[in-house]
Write a protein that holds these residues in place. Sequence first.
Motif, PDB file in Angstrom:
ATOM      1  N   SER A 278      -2.236   1.054  -5.927  1.00  0.00           N
ATOM      2  CA  SER A 278      -1.509   1.324  -4.684  1.00  0.00           C
ATOM      3  C   SER A 278      -0.693   2.602  -4.785  1.00  0.00           C
ATOM      4  O   SER A 278      -0.777   3.472  -3.919  1.00  0.00           O
ATOM      5  CB  SER A 278      -0.565   0.171  -4.361  1.00  0.00           C
ATOM      6  OG  SER A 278      -1.239  -1.048  -4.454  1.00  0.00           O
ATOM      7  N   ILE A 279       0.091   2.693  -5.834  1.00  0.00           N
ATOM      8  CA  ILE A 279       0.936   3.883  -5.971  1.00  0.00           C
ATOM      9  C   ILE A 279       0.062   5.121  -6.110  1.00  0.00           C
ATOM     10  O   ILE A 279       0.370   6.185  -5.553  1.00  0.00           O
ATOM     11  CB  ILE A 279       1.890   3.716  -7.169  1.00  0.00           C
ATOM     12  CG1 ILE A 279       2.835   2.552  -6.882  1.00  0.00           C
ATOM     13  CG2 ILE A 279       2.676   4.987  -7.417  1.00  0.00           C
ATOM     14  CD1 ILE A 279       3.760   2.202  -8.010  1.00  0.00           C
TER      15      ILE A 279
ATOM     16  N   LEU B  82      -2.976   5.617  -4.791  1.00  0.00           N
ATOM     17  CA  LEU B  82      -3.504   5.981  -3.476  1.00  0.00           C
ATOM     18  C   LEU B  82      -2.436   6.664  -2.629  1.00  0.00           C
ATOM     19  O   LEU B  82      -2.688   7.676  -1.965  1.00  0.00           O
ATOM     20  CB  LEU B  82      -4.011   4.726  -2.759  1.00  0.00           C
ATOM     21  CG  LEU B  82      -5.392   4.233  -3.179  1.00  0.00           C
ATOM     22  CD1 LEU B  82      -5.661   2.853  -2.618  1.00  0.00           C
ATOM     23  CD2 LEU B  82      -6.463   5.197  -2.702  1.00  0.00           C
ATOM     24  N   ILE B  83      -1.231   6.113  -2.650  1.00  0.00           N
ATOM     25  CA  ILE B  83      -0.164   6.694  -1.834  1.00  0.00           C
ATOM     26  C   ILE B  83       0.182   8.087  -2.337  1.00  0.00           C
ATOM     27  O   ILE B  83       0.399   9.008  -1.540  1.00  0.00           O
ATOM     28  CB  ILE B  83       1.072   5.772  -1.841  1.00  0.00           C
ATOM     29  CG1 ILE B  83       0.722   4.490  -1.095  1.00  0.00           C
ATOM     30  CG2 ILE B  83       2.265   6.442  -1.210  1.00  0.00           C
ATOM     31  CD1 ILE B  83       1.813   3.461  -1.106  1.00  0.00           C
TER      32      ILE B  83
END
Lengths: 246, 218, 50
Positions: C19-20, C22-23
């Motif tokens: 997640s981190i 991708l962000i």
Amino acid sequence: MSIWEYANPKKFVETTTPLLPWTFGLSGLCLVGGLIWGFFFTPDDYRQGATVKIIYLHVPSALMAINAWLMMLVASLIWLVRRHHVSALAARAAAPVGVTMTLVALVTGAIWGQPMWGTWWAWDPRLTSFLILFLFYLGYMALWEAIADPDTAADLTSVLCIVGSVFALLSRYAVNFWNQGLHQGASLSLDAEKNVADIFYYPLLACIAGFVLLFIALVLMRTRTEIRVRRIRALELRARRAEART
Amino acid sequence: MKALILRDLRLAIRAGGGFGLGLAFFLIVIVLVPFGVGPEAAVLRRIAPGILWVAALLAALLSLDRIFALDHEDGSLPLLATAPLPLESVALAKAIAHWITTGLPLTLAAPGLGFLLNLSPAAYPWLFGGLALGTPALSLIGTFGAALTVGLRRGGLLLSLLVLPLYVPILIFGAEAARRGGDGLEATVPLVFLGGIALGTLALMPFAAALVLRINLR
Amino acid sequence: MMPDLGPYAGPVIWAYVASIGLILVLVLASWRRAVRIRRALEKAEGQSRG
């Protein structure tokens, strides 16, 4: 002073220039704070163990995936009705942010599902609806890229967004209907809003706030970029016309 | 409007294929599936409704970019827009012509081909009913998609990306109706939903398609 | 300092990393494009005035 003043591209860029660093900063604060709080300082769930910590990423990203599309829908309507270019550009700017949020929601959902359901992917109604939403985002972005004339592209993508929203809603109900047969009375729900105790709730709120602010910051930044791209094209066109005359 | 439909039908037949092409594709996909998943009768019976519906979807999809292509190529699209017939009726006529050449043959042929996939006997009427309601909606939505991508190079791929997500609810309800009917369960609910979608698309899609055509013709 | 993630250490860590990641890709890509376009605009405006 009406909000429509900011529909003027120049004014939009001027107004958002001081706002942008603060929005990013505040977002970073909420995100880092919320994630650290949730990761290090909350207990495990008695049923889901440590995987409950995924909630701090999964829920906010899922919320933003939906809200990004809603914002695009509103911006598309404003463009079709009032022809404010900033609105159309903002919708275009929001799409990649929305698609990333959807991807994060899908990935965290699948990773969360693996230990819970024993499978890397489950056609759970929620995950499936997000997969369909992902496809809608891709189609929207692809259409922007495919049309040469910016105003025509803005019009077509706006109509697509509106029609897509109707079908996305329809799909949500269809998918729920479709999944009934398989997981009648699912024993485990990733719908954390229902069974979130206080101790998880506040860090979750902080993360949600962080994601919302991150969305706003990114859309502001990307819209400013789109406005500048439009201005560059206008300048190039003027230069080419001046050359043609000489 | 009838003249327009007849003209499109004549063009479809003359361009070769017409009715036959969509049907042939449908047949090929159905024949391909057992090669992919194995010939075990029980497996085929379970997936038959879904395969038949997906094949119908793909067959409908393949001929979508032709809906406006011929008119765009020979420049008659702007003429159609300024004709006394409202553009919404033009879009509806195009959708009807597409359905007659693709959806209708499919709907009629599907019960005849179900046996290849060992479709459960009880499912046949539900499959037929579902396709009868669903294929017009596929044509209507497809006409909207074709209007969005008219005149684009490589428009066919983009068209598929845009239209297939819109097809999902129809696929779900149609396949569910056939599946539940085949299992002997109550299957009227999905059929009712299909009917609702068919009516809804009939009411809205011509307007959406006409709006998009006008934008593209500016 | 690190909480005991028990048998779920793998999934949880991977979820956070993905997640981190991708962000971060989104933020960095958006930022780099913004900087590039702003420079291009300054150049174009300089030329149109000069």
